[in-house]
Structures are given as structure tokens and as C-alpha cells.
Write an enzyme that holds these catalytic residues in place. Structure first.
Site, PDB file in Angstrom:
ATOM      1  CG  ASN A  77      -1.946   1.070   1.241  1.00  0.00           C
ATOM      2  OD1 ASN A  77      -1.846   2.031   0.480  1.00  0.00           O
ATOM      3  ND2 ASN A  77      -2.941   0.944   2.098  1.00  0.00           N
ATOM      4  NE  ARG A 134      -5.624   2.772  -1.111  1.00  0.00           N
ATOM      5  CZ  ARG A 134      -5.548   3.904  -0.428  1.00  0.00           C
ATOM      6  NH1 ARG A 134      -4.494   4.168   0.313  1.00  0.00           N
ATOM      7  NH2 ARG A 134      -6.525   4.780  -0.481  1.00  0.00           N
ATOM      8  CG  HIS A 154     -11.746   6.128   0.969  1.00  0.00           C
ATOM      9  ND1 HIS A 154     -12.263   7.391   1.177  1.00  0.00           N
ATOM     10  CD2 HIS A 154     -10.413   6.228   1.217  1.00  0.00           C
ATOM     11  CE1 HIS A 154     -11.291   8.216   1.519  1.00  0.00           C
ATOM     12  NE2 HIS A 154     -10.157   7.540   1.547  1.00  0.00           N
ATOM     13  CG  HIS A 156     -12.751   5.551   4.696  1.00  0.00           C
ATOM     14  ND1 HIS A 156     -12.195   4.300   4.809  1.00  0.00           N
ATOM     15  CD2 HIS A 156     -11.706   6.417   4.570  1.00  0.00           C
ATOM     16  CE1 HIS A 156     -10.878   4.405   4.751  1.00  0.00           C
ATOM     17  NE2 HIS A 156     -10.556   5.682   4.603  1.00  0.00           N
ATOM     18  N   GLY A 209     -10.751   9.316   7.652  1.00  0.00           N
ATOM     19  CA  GLY A 209      -9.339   9.242   7.991  1.00  0.00           C
ATOM     20  C   GLY A 209      -8.701  10.550   7.571  1.00  0.00           C
ATOM     21  NE  ARG A 247      -6.774  13.839   0.039  1.00  0.00           N
ATOM     22  CZ  ARG A 247      -7.055  12.556  -0.039  1.00  0.00           C
ATOM     23  NH1 ARG A 247      -7.966  12.116  -0.894  1.00  0.00           N
ATOM     24  NH2 ARG A 247      -6.444  11.693   0.749  1.00  0.00           N
ATOM     25  CG  ASP A 264      -3.282  14.161  14.007  1.00  0.00           C
ATOM     26  OD1 ASP A 264      -4.343  13.902  14.628  1.00  0.00           O
ATOM     27  OD2 ASP A 264      -2.318  13.387  13.991  1.00  0.00           O
ATOM     28  CD  GLU A 302      -8.145   1.399   3.108  1.00  0.00           C
ATOM     29  OE1 GLU A 302      -8.604   2.230   2.313  1.00  0.00           O
ATOM     30  OE2 GLU A 302      -7.306   1.689   3.973  1.00  0.00           O
TER      31      GLU A 302
END
Length: 429
Positions: free
Chosen positions: A22, A113, A201, A228, A230, A261, A302, A403
Site C-alpha cells: 500500500n 492498492r 476508498h 470512512h 481518515g 484536501r 491531524d 484495506e
């Protein structure tokens, strides 16, 4: 660097080993999975995690750590930047670290991935020259991830050209969407050329759909929104375990705000930036890397740092994040014609009671969502209130995602189909 105590499966066995790669924008994770005997004939038997290594801070502050499946650290080292300046160097280093333990059971396949599969790929595929060329053409649609996915694929092809490599796509789970969920109101010729909403995702959502069938079959068949959340964040509307719509679009920029983002913005804002002197690369760097929670707070991308801060803009960023997530849940509920359950997953979704509470507060009046504060605080599997006095109208669940586990499962399936597993081959399908 000493690799004498590097990761290796707990005992030597003849069972086939699969590596899962990944590759992210500043990190590479590699997991070692062992394919149990039962998986040779059964498509649904999950390969077993044996060890996991990752290197973070590539080109900035490289840090490698390798652990056994039980969490025991078997290698850890910090490196000077010049030693791990790019993904190629990082990949060689991890391979070296893991190779000591893989000497007795070298991998029979590697699963990757891959973020963008475009229109063509609706499931995992064996990688060949044509697949690589197609993925190369999709780089502009996933500029932060796709080049690194391809770097890892090429590095392995160079070192072991005959080794089976499998691409597992973040877009594939959403491939069956109705045109209404794929269209953007641009001239139709662009839709025909592949400029459409894909969703991402997908490996995470596929895993959650699988988990729901096991832990809550009554919910799995209904109308479910999965969040999802994260560093990247999206939501998916599922009906009977299948994706119906997602908040991400042509790229992984769309939908709700994320760590760095922007999420959905007025396209006119991009035109404004371009008209006032920002070039395409500069705009891209800002929308992908300097926006979202980081952009609003000015402090961090974060969520943990923002929750610990009492700076007004840190709180504003969290409030905006929760507000936009709740709006997207409402939008997806319209798509589904109602809402039977809400599931939180990924780093923030599975581990932040505070963020879940803030999102669910927006859903209390319209969907009758009520959380059990103690269950939420402890990240229990079901966090909605079941009290007779104030029961939640819909169940709210917390399910950690995996994942890499989904990639291992798909890679084992393709290995089986190609006759690479004992008792495998087409006949066992």
C-alpha cells in the site's frame, strides 16, 4: 542497517505467502499474509496476517518499523533523508527488512492498492503491460497516489519479473453506479471520455460490507451509509452491501473536507484563483495539500491535535468537518430513499468519540440518531442508544476497516484462478 531480527512469519510452513503493498504519498506499507489451507478451495477464507512493515516520512524524516501480527516490534530505525529520498529507495529498504524472514517462504504473489482504475476495471486484475499503460494514463486523476502505486509495481517487476502481481482498485467497488450518480453536468462528450464521478476508498467499503454481513446481517441488507473518516474522508451509500453512490467524484478531492484536501468547493473559486495568477500546479498543491482541516485551522491536519487545541480556528475546523459530514449523510439518505443504519470506520471514524458525537448531533432531529455516551466513548461496535426512554431510531456502528486484508483476499482469489494455489485453478471456482 541490521536486519537480523527482521519480520518473519511465526513458524516455517509450506503455506503460500502473499505480500500486500500500500504505497501512499509519503509512506509505503507492506504486509505479509499466509494463505491457510482452507483458502485453497474457498473464495471467502481470509488470508492470515503474519507481519507488517511500514516506512513513513519518505524524503522528510524516514522512519521504518516492522511488527509481527501480535504487535511485537521486530525492527525499527530512523534514517537520514538522503538514504530514503524517494519511494524506490524506501521500497528497497522494506524488501531488505522483510526478506530475512521470507527466505524460507518467498511470496507467491503481490497485491497492490491502486487508487484509480478508471472506467475499465470493476474488480482486481492481474498486472501486465496493458494494465500498467492504462494506470499510467490515469495519473492526472490521482496525482498524489497513482504515481507511487506504479513505482511499487515497477520496482517489483524489475526485481522479480515472473512474480504474479495483482492490482486492487479503490474505484472498483463503486463501478456499478447508475449514470445519475456518475454524471457531472458538463457537455456529455466528457462523460463518454471518462470524466465522471468514480468514488474512492472502495477497498475499505468492500471490507465493511463483508463485515456487516458477518456481524449484523439484518443491517447489511438495508440502506446503510458508511463514513470512512481518515486523513482522506468520504462516505458511501450502500443498498444490500452494494455501493449506490459516494461523496468522492472524478478525483479524491470531492465531497467532505479532509485532513489537507478541500472537499467540494464552488468551481468558480478555482477559476478565481487561476484568474488571479495561480498556476495549475500551485492550485493543485493548495487543494490537495494545504486545505481541509489544515487550511481552516492553520494548526494541523491531524484531528487529534485539533481536538486537543483550544484555538478558536481549531474548533471551527472540527465544527465545519462535522457539519459537512452530516450534510453528506443527509444527501446519501435521499439517494437511498431512507436510512437504516450508519457505520463509522477508518482512523478518525473508528477512534474519535468526539467527532462521531458532533456529526450525530446534526442527525438527531431529522433521523432520530441517539448515541449511548458510554458505548461511544469506548468505541464499542454499536454506539447508538438502546434505552427504552431514548432509543435511537437507527443503529450506529463502529467497525475498524482492513484495506490490506481485502487486497490479500482478492490476490488469493486471482492466484487460485491462475492455478497458483494447491487445489486451485478454474475447477475450484
Amino acid at each position: 542497517m541490521s536486519t537480523a531480527h527482521a519480520a518473519h512469519p511465526a513458524h516455517h510452513h509450506a503455506n503460500p505467502v502473499i505480500l500486500v503493498v500500500n504505497a501512499g504519498s509519503s509512506s509505503i506499507k507492506i504486509s505479509i499474509y499466509v494463505v491457510p489451507d482452507a483458502a485453497h478451495d474457498n473464495i471467502d477464507v481470509q488470508p492470515t496476517l503474519a507481519a507488517h512493515g511500514q516506512i513513513e516520512g519518505i524524503g522528510v524524516a524516514p522512519h521504518l518499523v516492522a511488527r509481527m501480527a501480535d504487535g511485537r516490534v521486530v525492527a525499527e530505525e530512523h534514517f537520514p533523508v538522503e538514504q530514503v529520498a524517494d519511494h524506490n529507495a524506501a521500497f528497497r529498504l522494506i524488501r531488505l527488512t522483510l526478506s530475512v524472514g521470507l527466505r524460507d517462504s518467498p511470496p507467491v504473489a503481490i497485491g497492490h492498492r491502486v487508487v484509480h482504475g478508471g472506467i475499465g476495471y470493476t474488480d482486481a486484475v492481474r498486472i501486465d503491460d496493458d494494465v500498467i499503460a492504462t494506470l499510467e494514463a490515469l495519473v492526472p486523476l490521482a496525482p498524489l497516489h497513482q504515481p507511487h502505486n506504479l513505482t511499487a509495481i515497477r520496482a517489483i517487476r524489475g526485481a522479480a519479473p515472473d512474480l504474479l502481481q495483482v492490482a486492487c482498485f479503490d474505484t472498483a467497488f463503486h463501478a456499478g453506479h447508475d449514470p445519475l450518480a456518475q454524471l457531472m453536468a458538463l457537455p456529455y462528450e466528457y462523460y463518454e471520455r471518462g470524466v465522471r464521478r468514480y468514488g474512492f476508498h472502495g477497498l475499505s467499503y468492500a471490507y465493511i460490507a463483508r463485515q456487516l454481513r458477518q456481524v449484523a446481517p439484518d443491517i447489511a441488507s438495508g440502506r446503510v451509509v458508511v463514513a470512512h473518516l481518515g486523513n482522506g474522508a468520504s462516505l458511501c451509500a450502500m443498498r444490500d452491501g452494494r455501493s449506490v453512490d459516494s461523496t468522492m467524484g472524478l478525483t479524491a478531492l470531492d465531497g467532505m473536507p479532509m485532513g489537507t484536501r478541500c472537499g467540494s468547493i464552488d468551481p468558480g473559486a478555482v477559476l478565481y484563483l487561476a484568474a488571479h495568477g495561480m498556476g495549475a500546479d500551485e492550485i493543485q498543491a493548495m487543494l490537495y495539500g494545504k486545505s481541509g482541516l489544515l487550511g481552516i485551522s492553520g494548526i494541523s491536519s491531524d484531528m487529534r491535535a485539533l481536538l486537543a487545541s483550544d484555538a478558536p480556528r481549531a474548533q471551527l475546523a472540527i465544527d465545519f468537518y462535522a457539519y459537512r459530514a452530516a450534510q453528506e449523510i443527509g444527501k446519501l439518505a435521499v439517494t437511498l430513499g431512507g436510512l437504516d443504519a450508519l457505520v463509522f470506520t477508518a482512523g478518525v471514524g473508528a477512534n474519535s468519540p468526539e467527532v462521531r458525537a458532533r456529526i450525530c448531533a446534526h442527525l438527531a432531529d431529522i433521523f432520530g440518531v441517539r448515541l449511548d455516551p458510554a458505548a461511544n466513548q469506548e468505541n464499542r461496535q454499536r454506539i447508538s442508544s438502546a434505552s427504552a426512554r431514548d432509543a435511537s431510531r437507527i443503529p450506529v456502528l463502529v467497525l475498524p476497516t482492513d484495506e490490506e486484508g481485502m487486497i490479500a483476499l482478492s490476490t488469493a482469489r486471482i492466484l487460485r484462478e491462475s492455478g497458483g494455489l494447491p487445489g486451485g485453478g478454474q475447477a475450484s471456482r
